[in-house]
Enzyme design. Structure first.
Site, PDB file in Angstrom:
ATOM      1  N   PRO A   7      15.036 -20.382  66.201  1.00  0.00           N
ATOM      2  CA  PRO A   7      14.507 -21.528  66.962  1.00  0.00           C
ATOM      3  C   PRO A   7      15.366 -22.768  66.778  1.00  0.00           C
ATOM      4  O   PRO A   7      15.795 -23.092  65.667  1.00  0.00           O
ATOM      5  CB  PRO A   7      13.113 -21.710  66.363  1.00  0.00           C
ATOM      6  CG  PRO A   7      12.719 -20.344  65.938  1.00  0.00           C
ATOM      7  CD  PRO A   7      13.988 -19.712  65.414  1.00  0.00           C
ATOM      8  N   CYS A   8      15.604 -23.477  67.897  1.00  0.00           N
ATOM      9  CA  CYS A   8      16.611 -24.538  67.894  1.00  0.00           C
ATOM     10  C   CYS A   8      16.039 -25.947  67.824  1.00  0.00           C
ATOM     11  O   CYS A   8      16.791 -26.906  67.767  1.00  0.00           O
ATOM     12  CB  CYS A   8      17.461 -24.430  69.157  1.00  0.00           C
ATOM     13  SG  CYS A   8      16.520 -24.698  70.687  1.00  0.00           S
TER      14      CYS A   8
END
Length: 438
Positions: free
Chosen positions: A98-99
């Site tokens: 997840p960014c």
């Protein structure tokens, strides 16, 4: 004597989201073993498109893993022996942690718990030991964070991943612009590719040089010239052309009553679907908002301020607090699609974009159906992945397909890089040509 068909190379998708990366890899000829996604909304979309029994493209899926949402840490603990049994049997481990904690579009937080899922990803790599590792993330993952816990006061997650992988893999990293792959969106993403040092590959070239070579012919095979303009991607979805009807899945909402594609890109996305396009639900803007959007569109077109955040002066004149709002430029690729539906205003119509329009700008085919909530808010934004977020977080399927074609050549003798070659001059495209097609 006819050649024996080659067995499709296998992959596992970690942090799969709704399945953009998996869809593209399968389109390139890869066999998906399974995917891991913790969010129920995103998994519902993944299941609808790539898991259910009658899905046109679908994962093989092992019996030991329930077809349900899972977090990576849960799988590492509960299914460790099954993962060890996969050692040296998986050709590609794909995915991107997840960014949100890395993204410059939000608050960059060094100790965001989601950032530390990179360690879980690396543990997965150590257990399964795939031949190839593919990681995608925002550019911000390669920028130093301030971190009081580290010796030098800095932490760089991209560097940590590359250093960890480099023990057993030859690692390359590069920022790719998705618009060069036919995606009507100028979206720059950081890719890491690791080739296991002890594996026998049929290609000695570096991954990104092969990707570039494949990219040119890939565009020609799709009938695409770059860049693809936003209007070329979504002009067939304009309300003024189609009209509206009651939403099929949301009481009290209207949706676009789709009539069919107009441009070559739209026809490519619409193959096999026709008028039965989903996810066209329109936002319910009140009269004041609609009027405000109309004035903003006119002013931004007059000032040439398209695809960029509107000026502080213009925001102040409308009493807007939001800084990221932009008007879409019809004659060029879209800016990066975000999870916030009100970040981007349509280039002509006084409204925000639908999920389907965002999906078109991400190169999802019209056959790809999204499930779950449309939006969420408040603290739930850290826990839920509704439809708009699923689209925004995904790897564009066209990019995934092109990369998938390039990487297949490492595993089997193949004509991929030969077949997908085309004169560079045939693939040039001017903004004027993009606009003319729409």
């Amino acid at each position: 004597m006819p050649k024996t068909p080659q067995k499709a190379p296998t992959f596992v998708d970690i942090f799969a989201g709704c399945g953009g990366l998996s869809y593209g890899l399968m389109a390139a000829g890869w066999d998906g073993l399974f995917a891991i996604e913790r969010d129920a909304n995103a998994f519902a979309s993944l299941n609808e498109n790539l898991i259910r029994q009658d899905a046109p493209k679908k994962f093989s899926w092992p019996k030991w893993l329930p077809k349900a949402p899972h977090g990576i840490d849960e799988v590492l603990v509960s299914h460790r022996e099954s993962l060890l049994a996969l050692r040296n049997k998986v050709d590609l481990l794909a995915g991107g942690p997840p960014c949100q904690g890395f993204s410059s579009a939000g608050r960059r937080v060094a100790n965001d718990p989601r950032n530390h899922l990179t360690s879980s990803y690396l543990e997965f790599v150590n257990l399964v030991q795939p031949k190839i590792v593919l990681i995608e993330n925002v550019k911000g993952i390669a920028i130093d964070f301030d971190d009081e816990e580290s010796e030098d006061g800095k932490v760089n997650y991209a560097r940590k991943i590359i250093q960890a992988l480099s023990v057993e893999y030859n690692v390359s990293a590069e920022v790719l612009d998705t618009s060069t792959f036919g995606v009507p969106q100028k979206r720059k993403r950081f890719f890491i590719i690791g080739l296991r040092k002890d594996a026998k590959f049929h290609n000695k070239d570096t991954p990104f040089s092969v990707i570039e070579r494949v990219r040119l012919g890939f565009l020609a095979s799709k009938g695409l010239s770059v860049p693809v303009a936003a209007k070329s991607a979504i002009s067939d979805l304009e309300v003024g052309r189609n009209g509206t009807r009651q939403s099929a899945d949301s009481a009290g909402f209207q949706e676009i009553a789709y009539k069919g594609p107009l441009t070559s890109y739209q026809r490519l996305m619409n193959v096999g679907v026709g008028k039965h396009v989903t996810d066209t639900r329109l936002a319910r803007h009140n009269a004041e908002i609609t009027s405000r959007f109309e004035k903003i569109i006119q002013l931004c077109h007059a000032d040439g301020r398209l695809n960029v955040s509107i000026s502080p002066e213009l925001r102040a004149s409308f009493g807007l607090k939001k800084c990221a709002i932009r008007v879409l430029d019809p004659d060029g690729p879209s800016p990066t699609i975000t999870s916030m539906p009100d970040d981007l205003i349509h280039y002509r119509e006084s409204r925000t974009l639908t999920v389907r329009e965002n999906a078109r700008l991400q190169s999802f085919p019209d056959s790809f159906v999204f499930k779950g909530k449309y939006t969420t808010g408040g603290d739930r934004r850290k826990r839920e992945v509704p439809r708009f977020t699923q689209v925004a977080n995904a790897v564009p399927p066209l990019v995934a397909e092109a990369i998938g074609l390039a990487l297949i050549g490492y595993l089997h003798p193949t004509e991929v890089t030969t077949a997908f070659s085309a004169p560079r001059k045939a693939l040039q495209y001017s903004r004027g040509a993009a606009a003319a097609e729409a």
